[in-house]
Scaffold this active site. Structure first.
Site, PDB file in Angstrom:
ATOM      1  CG  ASP A   1      -0.842   6.543   6.406  1.00 55.72           C
ATOM      2  OD1 ASP A   1      -0.087   7.475   6.065  1.00 55.72           O
ATOM      3  OD2 ASP A   1      -0.473   5.579   7.102  1.00 55.72           O
TER       4      ASP A   1
ATOM      5  CD1 TRP B   1      -8.357   2.805   5.237  1.00 60.29           C
ATOM      6  CD2 TRP B   1      -7.009   2.356   3.533  1.00 60.29           C
ATOM      7  NE1 TRP B   1      -7.678   3.959   4.928  1.00 60.29           N
ATOM      8  CE2 TRP B   1      -6.841   3.700   3.876  1.00 60.29           C
ATOM      9  CE3 TRP B   1      -6.249   1.858   2.469  1.00 60.29           C
ATOM     10  CZ2 TRP B   1      -5.965   4.554   3.214  1.00 60.29           C
ATOM     11  CZ3 TRP B   1      -5.382   2.699   1.812  1.00 60.29           C
ATOM     12  CH2 TRP B   1      -5.248   4.032   2.195  1.00 60.29           C
TER      13      TRP B   1
ATOM     14  CG  ASP C   1      -2.887   2.288  -1.119  1.00 61.28           C
ATOM     15  OD1 ASP C   1      -3.361   3.349  -0.694  1.00 61.28           O
ATOM     16  OD2 ASP C   1      -2.219   1.505  -0.420  1.00 61.28           O
TER      17      ASP C   1
ATOM     18  CG  ASN D   1      -4.332   4.643   8.110  1.00 65.55           C
ATOM     19  OD1 ASN D   1      -3.501   4.151   8.855  1.00 65.55           O
ATOM     20  ND2 ASN D   1      -4.818   5.859   8.298  1.00 65.55           N
ATOM     21  CG  ASP D   2      -0.328   2.685   9.637  1.00 64.65           C
ATOM     22  OD1 ASP D   2      -0.289   3.737   8.983  1.00 64.65           O
ATOM     23  OD2 ASP D   2      -0.484   2.641  10.866  1.00 64.65           O
TER      24      ASP D   2
END
Length: 168
Positions: free
Chosen positions: A68, A93, A112, A140-141
């Protein structure tokens, strides 16, 4: 006595004159030690990794099944490295994606990359296996850059192949 018997006797006597029991034991010991050390020699294991056919700049690339965000492969990085000027978040994640080339499931760590403004290219949101936010290791948010120290600016996400999923 037959010809084969005479040849065998001559060969055995010649071998006995040229060698000793100590020499035989030394060579046998060296052979055993050498055979034991052979697995420790460096070997290229490049072929053992998953075959990566596909375009890592497209959202339908197999490693991106639970990603994401912006793809680092479109932002100056790659599927496993952050672009220059950014750093990988200390927390990630994980997801499990099936490689269509070999039919195996692989554990993917989504990292990230933090430190510059958002890349803004190749947005990809695939939520296969995404869990609610109370299971943060598989959600993933979340802006994972928030947990990496002072620099919380999100740039893009990588999909690092960790290994084959064993199903245990």
């Amino acid at each position: 006595m037959g010809a084969i018997d005479r040849w065998t006797e001559r060969s055995a006597r010649m071998l006995a004159r040229r060698s000793s029991r100590r020499g035989f034991l030394a060579r046998a010991g060296a052979l055993l030690i050498g055979a034991g050390v052979a697995p420790l020699l460096p070997v290229s294991r490049a072929g053992a990794a998953a075959k990566d056919d596909g375009d890592p700049t497209r959202c339908d690339y197999w490693r991106y099944c639970a990603i994401d965000g912006f793809l680092c492969s479109c932002c100056g990085g790659s599927t496993s490295t952050c672009p220059p000027g950014t750093v990988a978040s200390a927390i990630t994640w994980v997801g499990t994606c099936r490689n269509p080339n070999d039919g195996k499931d692989y554990i993917i760590s989504y990292n990230d990359c933090c430190g510059r403004s958002g890349c803004g290219r190749c947005t990809c949101q695939r939520d296969e296996g995404d869990r609610p936010l109370y299971r943060t290791d598989t959600a993933n948010d979340i802006n994972w850059c928030a947990g990496s120290g002072a620099d919380i600016v999100y740039n893009c996400s990588t999909a690092v192949l960790m290994g084959v999923a064993t199903g245990e």
